[in-house]
Design a protein around this motif. Structure first.
Motif, PDB file in Angstrom:
ATOM      1  N   MET A 142      25.375 -18.322  51.685  1.00 11.75           N
ATOM      2  CA  MET A 142      24.604 -19.410  51.084  1.00 11.75           C
ATOM      3  C   MET A 142      24.045 -20.297  52.186  1.00 11.75           C
ATOM      4  O   MET A 142      24.692 -20.506  53.219  1.00 11.75           O
ATOM      5  N   ILE A 143      22.842 -20.803  51.960  1.00 16.87           N
ATOM      6  CA  ILE A 143      22.206 -21.760  52.854  1.00 16.87           C
ATOM      7  C   ILE A 143      21.884 -23.007  52.043  1.00 16.87           C
ATOM      8  O   ILE A 143      21.092 -22.953  51.102  1.00 16.87           O
ATOM      9  N   ASP A 144      22.538 -24.111  52.365  1.00 16.30           N
ATOM     10  CA  ASP A 144      22.373 -25.359  51.599  1.00 16.30           C
ATOM     11  C   ASP A 144      22.568 -25.120  50.115  1.00 16.30           C
ATOM     12  O   ASP A 144      21.808 -25.629  49.271  1.00 16.30           O
ATOM     13  N   GLY A 145      23.578 -24.331  49.783  1.00 17.35           N
ATOM     14  CA  GLY A 145      23.925 -24.091  48.385  1.00 17.35           C
ATOM     15  C   GLY A 145      23.111 -23.029  47.694  1.00 17.35           C
ATOM     16  O   GLY A 145      23.385 -22.697  46.539  1.00 17.35           O
ATOM     17  N   GLN A 146      22.114 -22.459  48.369  1.00 17.60           N
ATOM     18  CA  GLN A 146      21.268 -21.425  47.777  1.00 17.60           C
ATOM     19  C   GLN A 146      21.717 -20.055  48.262  1.00 17.60           C
ATOM     20  O   GLN A 146      21.850 -19.831  49.465  1.00 17.60           O
ATOM     21  N   PRO A 147      21.981 -19.101  47.351  1.00 16.62           N
ATOM     22  CA  PRO A 147      22.445 -17.770  47.765  1.00 16.62           C
ATOM     23  C   PRO A 147      21.409 -17.061  48.637  1.00 16.62           C
ATOM     24  O   PRO A 147      20.196 -17.185  48.429  1.00 16.62           O
ATOM     25  N   THR A 148      21.893 -16.318  49.625  1.00 13.81           N
ATOM     26  CA  THR A 148      21.004 -15.544  50.487  1.00 13.81           C
ATOM     27  C   THR A 148      20.781 -14.132  49.950  1.00 13.81           C
ATOM     28  O   THR A 148      19.885 -13.431  50.421  1.00 13.81           O
ATOM     29  N   LYS A 149      21.593 -13.709  48.989  1.00 15.80           N
ATOM     30  CA  LYS A 149      21.438 -12.370  48.429  1.00 15.80           C
ATOM     31  C   LYS A 149      20.042 -12.214  47.841  1.00 15.80           C
ATOM     32  O   LYS A 149      19.586 -13.014  47.030  1.00 15.80           O
ATOM     33  N   GLY A 150      19.333 -11.191  48.286  1.00 14.49           N
ATOM     34  CA  GLY A 150      17.993 -10.933  47.776  1.00 14.49           C
ATOM     35  C   GLY A 150      16.889 -11.533  48.614  1.00 14.49           C
ATOM     36  O   GLY A 150      15.716 -11.184  48.431  1.00 14.49           O
ATOM     37  N   LEU A 151      17.231 -12.437  49.536  1.00 16.93           N
ATOM     38  CA  LEU A 151      16.207 -13.004  50.408  1.00 16.93           C
ATOM     39  C   LEU A 151      15.837 -11.996  51.490  1.00 16.93           C
ATOM     40  O   LEU A 151      16.683 -11.230  51.951  1.00 16.93           O
ATOM     41  N   SER A 152      14.585 -12.007  51.912  1.00 14.32           N
ATOM     42  CA  SER A 152      14.207 -11.225  53.083  1.00 14.32           C
ATOM     43  C   SER A 152      14.690 -11.957  54.324  1.00 14.32           C
ATOM     44  O   SER A 152      15.067 -13.133  54.272  1.00 14.32           O
ATOM     45  N   MET A 153      14.666 -11.265  55.457  1.00 10.32           N
ATOM     46  CA  MET A 153      15.094 -11.893  56.694  1.00 10.32           C
ATOM     47  C   MET A 153      14.254 -13.120  57.017  1.00 10.32           C
ATOM     48  O   MET A 153      14.778 -14.189  57.348  1.00 10.32           O
ATOM     49  N   LEU A 154      12.935 -12.995  56.914  1.00 10.60           N
ATOM     50  CA  LEU A 154      12.073 -14.123  57.250  1.00 10.60           C
ATOM     51  C   LEU A 154      12.281 -15.291  56.300  1.00 10.60           C
ATOM     52  O   LEU A 154      12.197 -16.454  56.706  1.00 10.60           O
ATOM     53  N   GLU A 155      12.535 -15.001  55.023  1.00  8.36           N
ATOM     54  CA  GLU A 155      12.806 -16.086  54.063  1.00  8.36           C
ATOM     55  C   GLU A 155      14.083 -16.824  54.435  1.00  8.36           C
ATOM     56  O   GLU A 155      14.146 -18.055  54.366  1.00  8.36           O
ATOM     57  N   ALA A 156      15.109 -16.073  54.833  1.00  4.98           N
ATOM     58  CA  ALA A 156      16.361 -16.712  55.240  1.00  4.98           C
ATOM     59  C   ALA A 156      16.168 -17.533  56.506  1.00  4.98           C
ATOM     60  O   ALA A 156      16.679 -18.653  56.629  1.00  4.98           O
ATOM     61  N   VAL A 157      15.406 -16.983  57.446  1.00  8.16           N
ATOM     62  CA  VAL A 157      15.125 -17.698  58.691  1.00  8.16           C
ATOM     63  C   VAL A 157      14.375 -18.989  58.402  1.00  8.16           C
ATOM     64  O   VAL A 157      14.673 -20.048  58.972  1.00  8.16           O
ATOM     65  N   ASP A 158      13.387 -18.930  57.499  1.00  8.90           N
ATOM     66  CA  ASP A 158      12.621 -20.130  57.152  1.00  8.90           C
ATOM     67  C   ASP A 158      13.524 -21.219  56.574  1.00  8.90           C
ATOM     68  O   ASP A 158      13.337 -22.405  56.846  1.00  8.90           O
ATOM     69  N   LYS A 159      14.508 -20.819  55.771  1.00 10.35           N
ATOM     70  CA  LYS A 159      15.415 -21.800  55.171  1.00 10.35           C
ATOM     71  C   LYS A 159      16.319 -22.451  56.218  1.00 10.35           C
ATOM     72  O   LYS A 159      16.706 -23.606  56.097  1.00 10.35           O
ATOM     73  N   SER A 166      18.253 -32.654  62.003  1.00 11.56           N
ATOM     74  CA  SER A 166      18.498 -32.468  60.568  1.00 11.56           C
ATOM     75  C   SER A 166      19.736 -31.610  60.359  1.00 11.56           C
ATOM     76  O   SER A 166      20.101 -30.790  61.205  1.00 11.56           O
ATOM     77  N   LYS A 167      20.376 -31.786  59.219  1.00 10.69           N
ATOM     78  CA  LYS A 167      21.638 -31.093  58.941  1.00 10.69           C
ATOM     79  C   LYS A 167      21.413 -29.913  57.996  1.00 10.69           C
ATOM     80  O   LYS A 167      20.461 -29.896  57.220  1.00 10.69           O
ATOM     81  N   ILE A 168      22.327 -28.958  58.078  1.00 13.25           N
ATOM     82  CA  ILE A 168      22.274 -27.785  57.225  1.00 13.25           C
ATOM     83  C   ILE A 168      23.693 -27.330  56.944  1.00 13.25           C
ATOM     84  O   ILE A 168      24.577 -27.445  57.805  1.00 13.25           O
ATOM     85  N   LYS A 169      23.935 -26.845  55.721  1.00 10.91           N
ATOM     86  CA  LYS A 169      25.249 -26.331  55.353  1.00 10.91           C
ATOM     87  C   LYS A 169      25.153 -24.821  55.133  1.00 10.91           C
ATOM     88  O   LYS A 169      24.320 -24.355  54.354  1.00 10.91           O
ATOM     89  N   LEU A 170      25.989 -24.090  55.836  1.00  9.14           N
ATOM     90  CA  LEU A 170      26.071 -22.642  55.677  1.00  9.14           C
ATOM     91  C   LEU A 170      27.407 -22.283  55.044  1.00  9.14           C
ATOM     92  O   LEU A 170      28.450 -22.818  55.434  1.00  9.14           O
ATOM     93  N   THR A 171      27.363 -21.403  54.062  1.00 10.10           N
ATOM     94  CA  THR A 171      28.585 -20.870  53.468  1.00 10.10           C
ATOM     95  C   THR A 171      28.794 -19.477  54.040  1.00 10.10           C
ATOM     96  O   THR A 171      27.928 -18.610  53.918  1.00 10.10           O
ATOM     97  N   LEU A 172      29.945 -19.273  54.676  1.00 17.06           N
ATOM     98  CA  LEU A 172      30.229 -18.047  55.403  1.00 17.06           C
ATOM     99  C   LEU A 172      31.404 -17.298  54.785  1.00 17.06           C
ATOM    100  O   LEU A 172      32.284 -17.890  54.167  1.00 17.06           O
ATOM    101  N   VAL A 173      31.405 -15.985  54.989  1.00 18.45           N
ATOM    102  CA  VAL A 173      32.552 -15.140  54.651  1.00 18.45           C
ATOM    103  C   VAL A 173      32.918 -14.372  55.907  1.00 18.45           C
ATOM    104  O   VAL A 173      32.071 -13.722  56.516  1.00 18.45           O
ATOM    105  N   ARG A 174      34.195 -14.444  56.276  1.00 10.88           N
ATOM    106  CA  ARG A 174      34.652 -13.792  57.509  1.00 10.88           C
ATOM    107  C   ARG A 174      35.678 -12.712  57.182  1.00 10.88           C
ATOM    108  O   ARG A 174      36.720 -12.976  56.581  1.00 10.88           O
ATOM    109  N   GLU A 175      35.348 -11.489  57.563  1.00 12.32           N
ATOM    110  CA  GLU A 175      36.258 -10.344  57.426  1.00 12.32           C
ATOM    111  C   GLU A 175      36.816 -10.225  56.013  1.00 12.32           C
ATOM    112  O   GLU A 175      38.007  -9.987  55.811  1.00 12.32           O
ATOM    113  N   GLY A 176      35.941 -10.379  55.021  1.00 10.10           N
ATOM    114  CA  GLY A 176      36.350 -10.197  53.635  1.00 10.10           C
ATOM    115  C   GLY A 176      37.200 -11.300  53.058  1.00 10.10           C
ATOM    116  O   GLY A 176      37.742 -11.167  51.951  1.00 10.10           O
ATOM    117  N   GLY A 177      37.345 -12.412  53.776  1.00 13.77           N
ATOM    118  CA  GLY A 177      38.158 -13.524  53.288  1.00 13.77           C
ATOM    119  C   GLY A 177      37.417 -14.394  52.287  1.00 13.77           C
ATOM    120  O   GLY A 177      36.361 -14.030  51.762  1.00 13.77           O
TER     121      GLY A 177
END
Length: 435
Positions: A142-159, A166-177
């Motif tokens: 997730m990028i600022d609460g918006q899911p990245t699933k389905g985004l193209s690479m450039l769309e994700a980069v733009d976000k 400026s601040k940004i919140k990333l939601t991460l998953v590490r090693e299946g956790g």
């Protein structure tokens, strides 16, 4: 190197970008290629394209311009080729050009795609991403609460792109956790490509964070600096390519050449004439044949793998760490006449022995997993030098009571298990050689 958060570290020539694995298409026979090139345009398909364009303009819920539709069509053509080919609009092309200088805006994170999610290939040293503890292999879900699933690479980069501060919140998953959130502050990223220092007397360390236009020259300067600091020829050197996502092809060749006296460094093969290149070493050896250990891991990609592969094939270095990323394709940036460009995969590269590491990576000679060093304290143990009335050293050496080493300043290898193992190997090699 990957599609990067800041798009990429590319020169306007052949470049290497890490990212998700690329499937190589089977090579076509020359006759078939010639026949296809001379075939007439597929008129039926072109009519279908024009019809779709008209239908969208007429029936879409909101008015949409021809320019937008055509740019989307171009992006679609490129995005469905492979993860590294892309259409660069004016802003993206400008950012790409600026990135080769080592200064750009963003988070300092190299990313690719995996299962529809944005995957971290490597955080760049001394950037918001590395300081926040983001690691290679993390999935950005997730990028600022918006899911990245389905985004193209450039769309994700733009976000993820934004103004410094400026601040940004990333939601991460590490090693299946479980997912966890990281807040970062965007910054102007100034990447120093080459860092160097002495580890111990006689043993030097060079870290390359990414391959920029001047990286080859900077490595030469680092070798000179270490030699002067040591006062004579080095006894050993660690070249650290961990979490190095790649960069400019020519820089990888120049770095390899600093450690080789002769032979092939890398060659590329593609369909267009100027994509088939061969790079060989010159007789000069800036490293003076110093024993060499190269550190790699899963974040070592593209240009890093060219250097590691060349030194491994020539048996010039011992590779230590974990298997590399496996990015074996070359991208060419093709400027268009409207301040835009195509970033197109045009070739695969091969190590001197003819190995393609595409989607496989380079296996180190000695596998050493990342680990955290914890040292037991033994300052309270009593030594002979602590005993009252102990005899002095007959050779005139100073007494060494317990706790005499406690004031030693922290060293880089004290907190880095892989690096400490590399240094130990170099010392062992010198001992066995009687040096």
């Amino acid at each position: 190197m990957p599609h990067l958060f800041r798009l990429t570290s590319l020169a306007l020539a052949l470049t290497l970008l890490a990212g998700a694995p690329l499937l190589q298409a089977a090579e076509e026979p020359a006759a078939a290629t010639t026949a296809r090139d001379k075939a007439p345009l597929p008129l039926d398909d072109l009519r279908t394209f024009a019809e779709v364009l008209d239908r969208i303009k007429a029936a879409y819920v909101e008015p949409i311009s021809d320019k937008t539709l055509l740019e989307n069509a171009i992006k679609g053509m490129l995005s469905n080729l492979d993860p590294h080919s892309a259409y660069l609009d004016v802003d993206n092309f400008r950012e790409l050009q600026e990135s080769t200088s080592g200064e750009f805006g963003g988070l300092g994170i190299e990313v690719g795609m995996e299962d529809g999610f944005v995957k971290v290939v490597s955080p760049i040293d001394d950037t918001p991403a590395s300081k926040a503890g983001i690691q290679p292999g993390d999935l950005i879900v997730m990028i600022d609460g918006q899911p990245t699933k389905g985004l193209s690479m450039l769309e994700a980069v733009d976000k993820m792109r934004g103004d410094a501060g400026s601040k940004i919140k990333l939601t991460l998953v590490r090693e299946g956790g479980k997912p966890f959130e990281v807040e970062l502050t965007r910054a102007v990223i100034k990447v120093k490509s080459v860092k160097s220092q002495m580890l111990d007397k006689g043993y030097g360390y060079i870290r390359i964070t990414q391959f920029q236009v001047n990286t080859g020259e900077d490595v030469g300067k680092a070798l000179d600096k270490l030699r002067k600091e040591n006062g004579k020829k080095l006894r050993g050197l660690v070249l650290d390519l961990r979490n190095n996502p790649g960069g400019v092809l020519q820089a990888a060749v120049e770095v390899s050449d600093h450690f080789l006296k002769e032979g092939l460094i890398v060659y590329t093969e593609g369909r267009i004439a100027n994509s088939e290149l061969r790079f060989s070493a010159d007789p000069l050896d800036a490293s003076e044949g110093v024993p060499l250990v190269v550190l790699i891991n899963g974040g070592s990609a593209s240009a890093s793998e060219i250097v590691a592969g060349a030194l491994q094939d020539h048996k010039r270095a011992v590779l230590m760490g974990t298997e590399s990323f496996g990015k074996g394709s070359v991208q060419t940036v093709l400027p268009l006449n409207n301040d835009r460009a195509l970033k197109l995969t045009t070739a695969l590269y091969y190590t001197p022995n003819g190995r393609s590491i595409q989607a496989q990576g380079i296996v180190p000679d000695i596998e050493v997993q990342r680990a955290k060093l914890t040292r037991e304290r033994d300052d309270e143990s009593i030594k002979e030098a602590d005993l009252q009335g102990h005899l002095g050293n007959g050779n005139g050496g100073a007494d060494k009571p317990s706790g005499s080493q406690s004031g030693r300043p922290a060293r880089l290898q004290d907190e880095d298990f892989q690096l400490s193992q590399a240094l130990n190997l170099l010392k062992g090699l010198n001992i066995t050689r009687g040096e």
